[in-house]
Design a protein around this motif. Structure first.
Motif, short mmCIF file in Angstrom:
data_model
loop_
_atom_site.label_atom_id
_atom_site.label_comp_id
_atom_site.label_asym_id
_atom_site.label_seq_id
_atom_site.Cartn_x
_atom_site.Cartn_y
_atom_site.Cartn_z
N ILE A 1 0.84 -1.21 0.00
CA ILE A 1 0.00 0.00 0.00
C ILE A 1 0.87 1.26 0.00
N ALA A 2 0.46 2.26 -0.78
CA ALA A 2 1.22 3.50 -0.93
C ALA A 2 1.39 4.18 0.43
N GLY A 3 2.60 4.64 0.72
CA GLY A 3 2.88 5.33 1.98
C GLY A 3 3.43 4.40 3.06
N VAL A 4 3.41 3.07 2.79
CA VAL A 4 3.89 2.10 3.78
C VAL A 4 5.35 1.74 3.50
N ARG A 5 6.23 2.00 4.46
CA ARG A 5 7.64 1.61 4.28
C ARG A 5 7.81 0.14 4.65
N ASP A 6 7.22 -0.26 5.77
CA ASP A 6 7.30 -1.66 6.18
C ASP A 6 6.03 -1.97 6.98
N ALA A 7 5.63 -3.25 6.98
CA ALA A 7 4.41 -3.62 7.71
C ALA A 7 4.50 -5.06 8.16
N LEU A 8 3.79 -5.33 9.24
CA LEU A 8 3.75 -6.68 9.79
C LEU A 8 2.30 -6.91 10.22
N SER A 9 1.70 -7.99 9.72
CA SER A 9 0.31 -8.28 10.11
C SER A 9 0.29 -9.50 11.03
N MET A 10 -0.19 -9.28 12.24
CA MET A 10 -0.33 -10.39 13.19
C MET A 10 -1.73 -11.00 13.03
N THR A 11 -1.78 -12.34 13.06
CA THR A 11 -3.05 -13.05 13.11
C THR A 11 -3.32 -13.38 14.58
N LEU A 12 -4.45 -12.87 15.09
CA LEU A 12 -4.78 -13.08 16.50
C LEU A 12 -6.07 -13.89 16.59
N PRO A 13 -6.04 -15.02 17.29
CA PRO A 13 -7.25 -15.86 17.37
C PRO A 13 -8.26 -15.22 18.32
N VAL A 14 -9.51 -15.11 17.87
CA VAL A 14 -10.55 -14.64 18.79
C VAL A 14 -11.52 -15.78 19.09
N GLY A 15 -11.20 -16.99 18.61
CA GLY A 15 -11.95 -18.17 19.01
C GLY A 15 -12.86 -18.74 17.93
N TYR B 1 0.88 -3.69 12.06
CA TYR B 1 1.86 -2.70 12.53
C TYR B 1 2.52 -2.08 11.30
N VAL B 2 2.46 -0.73 11.22
CA VAL B 2 2.90 -0.04 10.01
C VAL B 2 3.98 0.98 10.35
N GLU B 3 5.05 0.94 9.53
CA GLU B 3 6.09 1.97 9.59
C GLU B 3 5.87 2.81 8.32
N LEU B 4 5.59 4.12 8.49
CA LEU B 4 5.22 4.95 7.34
C LEU B 4 6.43 5.47 6.59
N GLU B 5 6.23 5.74 5.29
CA GLU B 5 7.19 6.53 4.52
C GLU B 5 7.16 7.95 5.06
N ALA B 6 8.26 8.69 4.90
CA ALA B 6 8.27 10.10 5.33
C ALA B 6 7.15 10.86 4.62
N GLY B 7 6.38 11.62 5.38
CA GLY B 7 5.34 12.46 4.78
C GLY B 7 4.02 11.75 4.50
N ALA B 8 3.93 10.42 4.71
CA ALA B 8 2.68 9.70 4.42
C ALA B 8 1.63 10.06 5.48
N ASN B 9 0.36 9.94 5.09
CA ASN B 9 -0.75 10.33 5.97
C ASN B 9 -1.33 9.10 6.67
N GLU B 10 -1.32 9.11 7.99
CA GLU B 10 -1.77 7.94 8.76
C GLU B 10 -3.19 7.51 8.38
N GLU B 11 -4.11 8.49 8.33
CA GLU B 11 -5.50 8.14 8.12
C GLU B 11 -5.72 7.56 6.71
#
Lengths: 302, 302
Positions: free
Chosen positions: A164-178, A187-197
């Motif tokens: 996805i544009a603006g994402v420098r690095d990302a990690l997606s955790m799978t969490l069991p809810v049952g 978890y997202v590490e943004l590119e410089a100047g990217a917009n969080e929202e």
């Protein structure tokens, strides 16, 4: 012991590295080489320094009984066909569940024509979990099996988030809810100047995340969060004969690439014991995954 | 579906009764009869009234593909040899762990000579648990597996307690105390005039009980305590490749004779899919325990 099984490892990423060390722990196997696209990079030099032969993809290969394909899932069909056509058995950890039946069908004819064996989807899910799911189905033919994954990193979802544009690095955790439901925590590490929202909305709209509850968290360093631990909790409540409420549970907490590699190495052994064709793990006698003679294991495992 | 598998059930005790009802739930099977020593007792009359043919042990039998031997463990070798010699496949739940390898060896030659398949020790332990233990061994080749049983009745221990002078009836519960250790709790109904302390000492001295912590409790009615629920907790902590601390757990709470019967019926199906010989369950592809075609199951189970 008879002659050792000659093993070629194809690919040297997270799983390939674990496969190489795991083959060295197998008393009935001999590593004849690692096949890499880039045979002259620093990693190849380290392998060579350790006495492990590295081959480029177009080089003549040493004699091998089985090739363990530690390559990206989408490349598995091509690699498998290429090795099977040379009469070399293959093992892969192809993990697109909806395409496993097709892959098996496609490799079946090639394997039989060239008198080779292919064991596909031989990681842990699909893989060892598939054996447990099949056994649970046999123990209680009517009922429901719930498979809960995690907590652990999902490679597929992490790759999708990184795209996805603006994402420098990302990690997606799978969490069991049952009971088969999961939450995604990205978890997202943004590119410089990217917009969080904007990034958050783009992730939530992505097809990989649109079907599960998803939480996006911004962090300064994704690398600092990486951990290859993973887990599974599988539960079946069902009926044996006419008796309801039989409860069966399988659970594990494991290092993900280490278990994937171990299952692939065990499956490489099994390729030497089956008649030509393509197999998923529930089609392989479980005892054929073990080193040595059946009779010895039966005496103390059964 | 092809022609149905013709199944003969031999014996009609706790397990035999469950086998009969379980065969009726299997869409690919047909019950051709029940073989009993006493074919004219009230239970046989009930079977006959339900349209189930009952045969004495020396009568001519109907054509059968497989005989499910729901007979006492010590009788299994003789029955298996007799049916295999007629070219009829057999399934049993022989449960003397130390003699399984010998039984397999003895039946192998007879089965191969008469082009039949025998699946032995096909209950839950030995049986489905053996498959899980073997799989765990493959997933983490170094390490320790702990198998905890219970809470549940132990047939062998109950029979041993009943054989002691002064005991009218007895029930021995197996209680897990963790990591492979068990406590025995023996409920005893005394004969009139028997001495509690003498009976207690005789039980504690019996070889069945001398090796575990054993508690003897006197009750007015053992029958009032009977419940065929049972359980297992199996845990392996081991090494995949060079990665330690892989943790694998299998757990179940089940109706004991119902699961035994279901595993035997599933194994009866598998006898029709194997080459002649004698097998334990870890030697049988797990998928062959299921009704129908492999490809259908692979599409949604693997």
């Amino acid at each position: 012991m008879n002659q050792k099984i000659k093993v070629l490892v194809v690919g040297y990423g997270h799983v390939g590295k674990q496969v190489v060390t795991t083959v060295h722990t197998a008393p009935d196997m001999e590593l004849v080489g690692v096949v890499r696209r880039s045979k002259n990079d620093p990693q190849s030099q380290v392998l060579t320094a350790h006495g492990i032969a590295v081959y480029g993809e177009d080089e003549a290969l040493p004699k091998a009984d089985v090739a363990i394909l530690a390559v990206p899932t989408r490349s598995v069909p091509d690699y498998a066909k290429r090795y099977l056509a040379q009469g070399i058995c293959t093992v892969d950890s192809f993990d697109i569940h909806t395409q496993i039946a097709t892959l098996r069908h496609d490799l079946m004819a090639i394997a039989q024509e060239h008198q080779a064996v292919s064991i596909i989807s031989a990681g842990w899910d699909p893989g060892s979990d598939s054996i447990v799911r099949t056994l649970m189905q046999a123990m209680a033919p009517e009922g429901i099996t719930y498979t809960d994954f995690g907590p652990g990193m999902s490679m597929g979802h992490s790759v999708a988030a990184r795209a996805i544009a603006g994402v420098r690095d990302a990690l997606s955790m799978t969490l069991p809810v049952g009971y088969g439901q999961h939450r995604r925590q990205v978890y997202v590490e943004l590119e410089a100047g990217a917009n969080e929202e904007q990034v958050r909305q783009a992730i939530l709209a992505d097809d990989y995340f649109a079907h599960d509850e998803t939480i996006v968290t911004f962090v300064p360093s994704v690398a600092a969060l990486e951990d290859v631990g993973h887990g599974v909790h599988m539960m079946r409540k069902g009926v044996s004969g006419v008796t309801h409420n039989q409860r069966l549970t399988f659970e594990m907490q494991i290092n993900n690439p280490a278990l994937t590699a171990q299952m692939m190495v065990a499956s490489a052994r099994a390729t030497q014991r089956l008649t030509p064709g393509a197999y998923t793990l529930p089609e392989v006698p479980v005892i054929d995954l073990l080193v040595g003679d059946r009779a010895d294991w039966i005496a103390h495992l059964v």
